[in-house]
Design a protein around this motif. Structure first.
Motif, PDB file in Angstrom:
ATOM      1  N   ALA A  88      10.581  19.622   2.614  1.00  0.00           N
ATOM      2  CA  ALA A  88      10.744  18.720   1.484  1.00  0.00           C
ATOM      3  C   ALA A  88       9.673  19.041   0.431  1.00  0.00           C
ATOM      4  CB  ALA A  88      10.583  17.270   1.934  1.00  0.00           C
ATOM      5  N   ASP A 140      11.492  15.739  -4.287  1.00  0.00           N
ATOM      6  CA  ASP A 140      12.706  15.346  -3.580  1.00  0.00           C
ATOM      7  C   ASP A 140      12.907  13.842  -3.516  1.00  0.00           C
ATOM      8  OD1 ASP A 140      13.413  17.936  -3.179  1.00  0.00           O
ATOM      9  OD2 ASP A 140      12.799  18.026  -1.072  1.00  0.00           O
ATOM     10  N   ASP A 141      11.830  13.060  -3.473  1.00  0.00           N
ATOM     11  CA  ASP A 141      11.956  11.613  -3.333  1.00  0.00           C
ATOM     12  C   ASP A 141      12.070  10.895  -4.673  1.00  0.00           C
ATOM     13  OD1 ASP A 141      11.863  11.746  -0.594  1.00  0.00           O
ATOM     14  OD2 ASP A 141       9.682  11.576  -0.502  1.00  0.00           O
TER      15      ASP A 141
END
Length: 76
Positions: free
Chosen positions: A69, A73-74
């Motif tokens: 990740a 990504d968040d």
């Protein structure tokens, strides 16, 4: 390979292959007691023999192909 069904301690970067000292991704718990650690290469190479002597095999080789990740990504 047979994957361990019971929760096991995850392998870390400190766990090293007993054959070549690369990072271990397989833990083989032996029927006779004790355990062996293998990198993906040696785990595949010795798979037929390991299955004969293993009580359990913890296979974490999926980590070799997992996409890490990234920080973005968040965020949306």
């Amino acid at each position: 390979m047979t994957t361990v069904l019971t929760p096991a301690t995850p392998l870390t970067a400190a766990d090293r292959c007993d054959r070549c000292n690369a990072q271990a991704y397989l833990r083989v718990v032996l029927v006779s007691g004790g355990e062996l650690l293998f990198c993906g290469h040696h785990g595949r190479k010795f798979e037929p023999e390991l299955k004969k002597i293993a009580a359990e095999i913890q296979d974490e080789t999926e980590k070799l192909t997992a996409t890490p990740a990234t920080a973005g990504d968040d965020e949306r």
